[in-house]
Design a protein around this motif. Structure first.
Motif, PDB file in Angstrom:
ATOM      1  N   THR A 154       0.805  -1.215   0.000  1.00 52.13           N
ATOM      2  CA  THR A 154       0.000   0.000   0.000  1.00 52.13           C
ATOM      3  C   THR A 154       0.840   1.267   0.000  1.00 52.13           C
ATOM      4  O   THR A 154       0.355   2.318  -0.380  1.00 52.13           O
ATOM      5  CB  THR A 154      -0.958   0.020   1.211  1.00 52.13           C
ATOM      6  N   SER A 172       3.251   2.007  -1.982  1.00 46.70           N
ATOM      7  CA  SER A 172       3.536   2.441  -3.347  1.00 46.70           C
ATOM      8  C   SER A 172       2.274   2.728  -4.156  1.00 46.70           C
ATOM      9  O   SER A 172       2.363   3.054  -5.332  1.00 46.70           O
ATOM     10  CB  SER A 172       4.364   1.387  -4.069  1.00 46.70           C
ATOM     11  N   ARG A 173       1.128   2.605  -3.530  1.00 47.23           N
ATOM     12  CA  ARG A 173      -0.118   2.864  -4.245  1.00 47.23           C
ATOM     13  C   ARG A 173      -0.337   4.355  -4.429  1.00 47.23           C
ATOM     14  O   ARG A 173       0.089   5.176  -3.629  1.00 47.23           O
ATOM     15  CB  ARG A 173      -1.303   2.277  -3.490  1.00 47.23           C
ATOM     16  N   LYS A 174      -1.037   4.686  -5.487  1.00 48.01           N
ATOM     17  CA  LYS A 174      -1.374   6.071  -5.783  1.00 48.01           C
ATOM     18  C   LYS A 174      -2.393   6.560  -4.749  1.00 48.01           C
ATOM     19  O   LYS A 174      -3.298   5.827  -4.360  1.00 48.01           O
ATOM     20  CB  LYS A 174      -1.980   6.116  -7.181  1.00 48.01           C
ATOM     21  N   LYS A 175      -2.245   7.789  -4.312  1.00 47.87           N
ATOM     22  CA  LYS A 175      -3.171   8.353  -3.329  1.00 47.87           C
ATOM     23  C   LYS A 175      -4.525   8.620  -3.972  1.00 47.87           C
ATOM     24  O   LYS A 175      -4.601   9.028  -5.129  1.00 47.87           O
ATOM     25  CB  LYS A 175      -2.627   9.655  -2.747  1.00 47.87           C
ATOM     26  N   ALA A 176      -5.593   8.422  -3.236  1.00 47.54           N
ATOM     27  CA  ALA A 176      -6.951   8.672  -3.724  1.00 47.54           C
ATOM     28  C   ALA A 176      -7.208  10.168  -3.800  1.00 47.54           C
ATOM     29  O   ALA A 176      -6.647  10.945  -3.040  1.00 47.54           O
ATOM     30  CB  ALA A 176      -7.958   8.022  -2.783  1.00 47.54           C
ATOM     31  N   VAL A 177      -8.045  10.546  -4.744  1.00 43.92           N
ATOM     32  CA  VAL A 177      -8.427  11.949  -4.880  1.00 43.92           C
ATOM     33  C   VAL A 177      -9.925  12.075  -4.652  1.00 43.92           C
ATOM     34  O   VAL A 177     -10.686  11.148  -4.907  1.00 43.92           O
ATOM     35  CB  VAL A 177      -8.064  12.527  -6.270  1.00 43.92           C
TER      36      VAL A 177
END
Length: 95
Positions: A18, A20-25
């Protein structure tokens, strides 16, 4: 006999990374132009793509107003479908 198993990376020894996961927008449409959004909706079969894109990208409306506008658009589409089905039903009875 079929069984439905939930596929999970941990079953196979893998774990989600988690960090390296892209942050939520909050707004998934914030960096998209109106034409691209219309094309996306049109390609998915939306007959009201232009109107839906305008509602989503309207900057003078808050989230609640946008939600109401999208719900009204959905209701108008549903009402037209029901009207069409009723007319079709009556035309079948007449013939």
């Amino acid at each position: 006999m079929s069984s439905s198993l939930r596929v999970s990376p941990s079953i196979h020894g893998y774990h989600f990374d988690t960090a390296s996961r892209k942050k939520a927008v909050g707004n998934i449409f914030e960096n998209i132009d109106q034409q691209s959004l219309q094309r996306l909706f049109r390609n998915s079969g939306d007959k009201k793509a232009e109107e839906r894109a305008k509602i989503i990208l309207a900057i003078d409306q808050d989230l609640e107003e946008k939600t109401r506008a999208l719900m009204a658009l959905k209701k108008r589409t549903k009402d037209k479908l029901l009207q069409f089905l009723r007319l079709r039903k009556y035309s079948i009875k007449v013939h």
